[in-house]
Write a protein that holds these residues in place. Structure first.
Motif, PDB file in Angstrom:
ATOM      1  N   TYR A 296      -8.278 -30.523 -14.955  1.00  0.00           N
ATOM      2  CA  TYR A 296      -6.813 -30.399 -15.007  1.00  0.00           C
ATOM      3  C   TYR A 296      -6.438 -29.425 -13.910  1.00  0.00           C
ATOM      4  CZ  TYR A 296      -2.180 -29.219 -17.000  1.00  0.00           C
ATOM      5  OH  TYR A 296      -0.836 -29.017 -17.201  1.00  0.00           O
TER       6      TYR A 296
ATOM      7  N   ALA B  70      -3.760 -28.751 -10.010  1.00  0.00           N
ATOM      8  CA  ALA B  70      -2.802 -29.206  -9.006  1.00  0.00           C
ATOM      9  C   ALA B  70      -3.465 -29.311  -7.632  1.00  0.00           C
ATOM     10  CB  ALA B  70      -1.623 -28.247  -8.932  1.00  0.00           C
TER      11      ALA B  70
ATOM     12  N   GLU C 121       6.936 -26.998 -12.247  1.00  0.00           N
ATOM     13  CA  GLU C 121       5.716 -26.430 -12.819  1.00  0.00           C
ATOM     14  C   GLU C 121       5.962 -26.007 -14.271  1.00  0.00           C
ATOM     15  OE1 GLU C 121       4.011 -23.346 -10.398  1.00  0.00           O
ATOM     16  OE2 GLU C 121       2.138 -23.406 -11.533  1.00  0.00           O
TER      17      GLU C 121
ATOM     18  N   THR D  38       5.738 -28.982 -17.001  1.00  0.00           N
ATOM     19  CA  THR D  38       4.514 -29.724 -17.322  1.00  0.00           C
ATOM     20  C   THR D  38       4.110 -29.407 -18.762  1.00  0.00           C
ATOM     21  OG1 THR D  38       3.032 -27.951 -16.607  1.00  0.00           O
ATOM     22  CG2 THR D  38       3.708 -29.540 -14.931  1.00  0.00           C
TER      23      THR D  38
ATOM     24  N   TYR E 153       1.440 -28.092 -19.745  1.00  0.00           N
ATOM     25  CA  TYR E 153       0.274 -27.209 -19.668  1.00  0.00           C
ATOM     26  C   TYR E 153      -0.020 -26.553 -21.017  1.00  0.00           C
ATOM     27  CZ  TYR E 153      -2.725 -23.268 -18.425  1.00  0.00           C
ATOM     28  OH  TYR E 153      -3.755 -22.364 -18.384  1.00  0.00           O
TER      29      TYR E 153
ATOM     30  N   GLN F  99      -1.928 -32.839 -10.984  1.00  0.00           N
ATOM     31  CA  GLN F  99      -0.535 -32.695 -10.553  1.00  0.00           C
ATOM     32  C   GLN F  99      -0.510 -32.651  -9.031  1.00  0.00           C
ATOM     33  OE1 GLN F  99      -1.633 -29.904 -12.697  1.00  0.00           O
ATOM     34  NE2 GLN F  99      -1.312 -31.215 -14.461  1.00  0.00           N
TER      35      GLN F  99
ATOM     36  N   ARG G 240       6.271 -37.580 -14.193  1.00  0.00           N
ATOM     37  CA  ARG G 240       6.939 -36.822 -13.142  1.00  0.00           C
ATOM     38  C   ARG G 240       7.553 -35.571 -13.746  1.00  0.00           C
ATOM     39  NH1 ARG G 240      11.823 -38.650  -9.002  1.00  0.00           N
ATOM     40  NH2 ARG G 240      11.954 -36.612  -8.003  1.00  0.00           N
ATOM     41  N   TYR G 241       7.264 -34.433 -13.160  1.00  0.00           N
ATOM     42  CA  TYR G 241       7.884 -33.168 -13.537  1.00  0.00           C
ATOM     43  C   TYR G 241       8.611 -32.654 -12.296  1.00  0.00           C
ATOM     44  CZ  TYR G 241       4.296 -33.426 -17.218  1.00  0.00           C
ATOM     45  OH  TYR G 241       3.478 -33.839 -18.244  1.00  0.00           O
TER      46      TYR G 241
ATOM     47  N   PHE H 264       6.665 -32.511  -9.053  1.00  0.00           N
ATOM     48  CA  PHE H 264       5.257 -32.836  -9.271  1.00  0.00           C
ATOM     49  C   PHE H 264       5.096 -34.264  -9.788  1.00  0.00           C
ATOM     50  CE2 PHE H 264       4.905 -28.210  -9.563  1.00  0.00           C
ATOM     51  CZ  PHE H 264       3.748 -27.983  -8.840  1.00  0.00           C
TER      52      PHE H 264
ATOM     53  N   GLU I  62       2.290 -36.383 -11.757  1.00  0.00           N
ATOM     54  CA  GLU I  62       1.042 -36.152 -12.489  1.00  0.00           C
ATOM     55  C   GLU I  62       0.349 -37.484 -12.752  1.00  0.00           C
ATOM     56  OE1 GLU I  62       0.338 -33.050 -15.769  1.00  0.00           O
ATOM     57  OE2 GLU I  62       0.479 -34.941 -16.851  1.00  0.00           O
TER      58      GLU I  62
ATOM     59  N   ARG J 197      -2.921 -39.304 -14.557  1.00  0.00           N
ATOM     60  CA  ARG J 197      -3.948 -39.101 -15.582  1.00  0.00           C
ATOM     61  C   ARG J 197      -4.931 -40.265 -15.569  1.00  0.00           C
ATOM     62  NH1 ARG J 197      -2.159 -35.706 -20.549  1.00  0.00           N
ATOM     63  NH2 ARG J 197      -0.840 -34.182 -19.483  1.00  0.00           N
TER      64      ARG J 197
END
Lengths: 176, 176
Positions: free
Chosen positions: B10, B12, B35, B38, B40, B135, B164-165, B168, B170, B172
């Motif tokens: 995990y 960026a 950020e 996300t 996280y 990310q 999408r953040y 960013f 992302e 997976r």
């Protein structure tokens, strides 16, 4: 840059950033679920001019031996050795940056840069690329021909869209 | 691999695949919009064990001089030179692959591999990574410390999600 034609990179890479294997094979890409769902047709329609390097051109001739796939578009191939033109492409001996700057000032639709590496890096450095549309395929190749070569240029991007086409993730960026 | 704990990368990267600048700086990442959006916190909660290489560990100490950011998790640092343990981590002198195989057979939550490069490549080769959550930040750095080093290993992935953040994207993946 407003009022100028946009220069767009559009293409697929592996999840570790390769355009092709070292032997130029795209076997890892072919058959990946989702390729038929992308909006390639719309993108292709938005383009009337295509630029590429000589190595990419020669690969395309091998991949499509029967018919050049970009027939009907204005196609320019940058080469230090080839000159003149074929039925489908014109060879350009000028500095890519100068030629592309002139091209962007002409009227027309978008310009597609096909392939990466040798041609993309100097064009990035000259800040001539306006947009990246990158389909990421679900494989780590480990080695191959990278889309982005190591270089001194840093380029700020703006993420404009993220799409999913089955097994492809598509990232769309404008160059800031 | 069913029944075993999952090992997850995990982290960026830049759009050209770098984890950090050559001097380890993350200045390009800090301040990127999204950020804070996300998941996280959920990811961190799903993890009880963290592994990293010695270089990554030393970078974390520099980035977080006041408090180790992974307090309360079981933290293992692979090192050829350091032994014993600190308040926060245990140094592991064994072969990463052997150690991780044993770790995955223990009961527990997910295992997070922090950082790439030196540690990730042999673990990928041994097919020990189960998932990638990446990310992508909107910048082309041109050079730096790559997430994926060139190597002989090819790894087939399955795209499980695209998010999408803000700035960013992302991606997976499960390792097939």
């Amino acid at each position: 840059m407003s009022g100028q034609r946009k220069l767009v990179f559009y293409g697929a890479v592996s999840a570790d950033g390769y355009l092709a294997r070292e032997n130029h094979s795209l076997d890892w890409l072919i058959g990946t679920e989702g390729e038929e769902d992308t909006d390639y047709a719309d993108f292709y329609e938005s383009v009337d001019t295509i630029i590429m390097g000589r190595k990419t051109y020669e690969e395309i001739l091998v991949l499509f031996p029967d018919e050049f796939p970009y027939k009907g578009k204005e196609c320019y191939v940058f080469s230090r050795t080839l000159t003149g033109r074929t039925e489908d492409v014109r060879f350009i001996h000028e500095e890519p940056a100068d030629f592309i700057q002139a091209l962007k000032r002409q009227d027309g639709k978008r310009i597609w840069i096909v392939g990466g590496g040798d041609l993309l890096q100097p064009i990035l450095k000259e800040e001539l690329v306006d947009e990246f549309i990158i389909q990421v395929a679900p494989v780590l190749l480990g080695r191959g021909i990278p889309l982005f070569r190591p270089g001194e240029t840093e380029t700020a991007l703006k993420l404009t869209d993220v799409r999913r086409y089955k097994q492809f993730a598509e990232l769309r960026y404008e160059v800031r």
